[in-house]
Design a protein around this motif. Structure first.
Motif, short mmCIF file in Angstrom:
data_model
loop_
_atom_site.label_atom_id
_atom_site.label_comp_id
_atom_site.label_asym_id
_atom_site.label_seq_id
_atom_site.Cartn_x
_atom_site.Cartn_y
_atom_site.Cartn_z
N ILE A 1 36.19 43.39 32.73
CA ILE A 1 37.47 44.11 32.72
C ILE A 1 38.53 43.29 33.45
O ILE A 1 39.63 43.08 32.95
N GLU A 2 38.19 42.82 34.63
CA GLU A 2 39.15 42.06 35.42
C GLU A 2 39.56 40.76 34.73
O GLU A 2 40.75 40.43 34.68
N ASP A 3 38.60 40.05 34.18
CA ASP A 3 38.91 38.77 33.53
C ASP A 3 39.80 38.95 32.32
O ASP A 3 40.64 38.09 32.03
N ASN A 4 39.64 40.04 31.59
CA ASN A 4 40.44 40.24 30.39
C ASN A 4 41.72 41.02 30.64
O ASN A 4 42.78 40.67 30.13
N LEU A 5 41.65 42.06 31.41
CA LEU A 5 42.81 42.93 31.62
C LEU A 5 43.85 42.29 32.54
O LEU A 5 45.04 42.35 32.26
N VAL A 6 43.40 41.69 33.63
CA VAL A 6 44.34 41.14 34.60
C VAL A 6 45.22 40.06 33.95
O VAL A 6 46.43 40.03 34.16
N GLU B 1 28.96 43.00 36.20
CA GLU B 1 29.30 42.31 34.95
C GLU B 1 30.41 43.03 34.20
O GLU B 1 31.34 42.42 33.69
N ILE B 2 30.33 44.37 34.15
CA ILE B 2 31.37 45.15 33.47
C ILE B 2 32.70 45.02 34.21
O ILE B 2 33.74 44.81 33.59
N THR C 1 37.95 46.21 40.17
CA THR C 1 37.41 47.42 39.57
C THR C 1 35.96 47.62 39.99
O THR C 1 35.26 46.66 40.26
N GLN C 2 35.55 48.86 40.04
CA GLN C 2 34.16 49.20 40.27
C GLN C 2 33.82 50.31 39.28
O GLN C 2 34.32 51.42 39.40
N VAL C 3 33.01 50.00 38.32
CA VAL C 3 32.67 50.93 37.26
C VAL C 3 31.33 51.59 37.58
O VAL C 3 30.37 50.91 37.94
N ILE D 1 25.15 51.14 32.18
CA ILE D 1 26.42 50.96 32.89
C ILE D 1 26.19 50.71 34.38
O ILE D 1 26.71 49.75 34.94
N ASN D 2 25.40 51.55 35.02
CA ASN D 2 25.23 51.44 36.47
C ASN D 2 24.45 50.20 36.89
O ASN D 2 24.65 49.70 37.98
#
Length: 99
Positions: A50-55, A45-46, A3-5, A39-40
């Motif tokens: 996301i990846e660590d939790n969602l995946v 880190e964001i 992901t890239q937020v 955010i930017n």
């Protein structure tokens, strides 16, 4: 999954705080800048969060399911259908009425 937020812009519309003039505009600009920079400036880190939790959760949900079961889970309606309803992948043609 990678992901890239990023956040292009943010609009704050706080009104009625100490009137409706320059103080509100200043507070709104500060909130907008804070959210955008927050955010930017923390994209990696964001994204990692996301990846660590969602995946992990998605992989656990997908494990052991074939393609058609996944399609059924995505497209099944909640009205009268259960997500446990099997998808029929083997179709038996009816007998030919003219034979």
């Amino acid at each position: 999954m990678k992901t890239q937020v990023s956040l292009g812009s943010c609009t704050s519309e706080i009104t009625g705080f100490m009137g409706n003039g320059a103080i509100n505009r200043m507070i709104n600009r500060q909130i907008e800048n804070f959210v955008e920079m927050g955010i930017n400036n923390n994209q990696n880190e964001i994204s990692d969060l996301i990846e660590d939790n969602l995946v992990l959760k998605v992989n656990k949900m997908l494990k052991g399911n074939d393609f058609w079961t996944l399609i059924d889970m995505i497209f099944s309606s909640s009205e009268g259908e259960s997500e446990d309803d099997p998808i029929v992948v083997n179709c038996v043609a009816p007998a030919d009425p003219w034979a």
